[in-house]
Design a protein around this motif. Structure first.
Motif: not given
Length: 234
Positions: A206-234
């Motif tokens: 999503a974007l804010t009403e002004k269309g300048q600030r990006r927003r992500w769901t907590r679910r998507r951010i945590l999925e990205q965090a898990a992906q980063r963690g997997d990559r760092s352990r390789r």
């Protein structure tokens, strides 16, 4: 596996044009990189050195030029509204697009506009962002890098504590995303995002009403965090 997008590479002439300097000045900053912290080159185009645009933009955003620190803005009514080009001149930048560059490439570094005018036509709309003089003066007094001297260390603002067990569909901003992903600063988060290292966040939820600030769901951010963690352990 998601492929990483290639960083945008720019030469000294392109950097100079964006920041109101000369190619020779950019070469000088590079030659003194051990002292200035200027980024290393990321490639070559013939005999021309190339830099990662995101890294260079971050370096300039966190190191306002000496002329800005010495600049005394003209006297104006604190309530006056200035567009991006006027704000750039008011702040002492030679490049009239400097504020636009801050807003576009470094969300969170420059203050949000105090007003946004919807202009143009229904077929070709455009927006004009405006900042009050007082907002610009406040930013000059507190901006990152103000008063930095050799031998001192600038401390980035601390990121907030963000719970991982909150509503998975809650929309979170860049500062909260940076904290959940384990970054040390907002700038390092944006630098990684611009280099394609966070593929799950390239498209915001999503974007804010002004269309300048990006927003992500907590679910998507945590999925990205898990992906980063997997990559760092390789």
């Amino acid at each position: 596996m998601t492929s990483r997008s290639k960083p945008r590479l720019v030469d000294a002439a392109e950097i100079a044009a964006e920041h109101g300097l000369t190619p020779a000045r950019i070469s000088g900053l590079y030659s003194k990189r051990a002292e200035k912290g200027f980024p290393e080159i990321a490639g070559m185009r013939g005999r021309a050195r190339l830099w990662d645009h995101a890294q260079v933009s971050e370096w300039f955003a966190n190191r306002p030029p000496a002329r800005l620190r010495q600049h005394t803005p003209p006297t104006r009514d604190p309530r006056d509204l200035l567009n991006a080009a006027e704000a750039s001149r008011f702040l002492g930048y030679k490049n009239p697009n400097q504020v636009t560059t801050f807003v576009r490439d470094h969300p969170g570094y420059f203050p949000e506009p105090d007003a946004v005018e919807e202009l143009g036509t229904a077929e070709n709309p455009y927006r004009r962002q405006l900042w009050r003089v007082q907002t610009l003066l406040d930013w000059m007094a507190t901006r990152p890098g103000r008063g930095k001297h050799a031998g001192t260390t600038r401390t980035a603002p601390a990121l907030p504590d963000v719970p991982t067990d909150g509503d998975p569909d809650e929309l979170l901003g860049a500062t909260q995303a940076a904290a959940l992903l384990g970054f040390n600063s907002l700038n390092s988060f944006y630098s990684s995002l611009s280099q394609g290292n966070l593929p799950l966040l390239e498209t915001p939820d999503a974007l804010t009403e002004k269309g300048q600030r990006r927003r992500w769901t907590r679910r998507r951010i945590l999925e990205q965090a898990a992906q980063r963690g997997d990559r760092s352990r390789r």
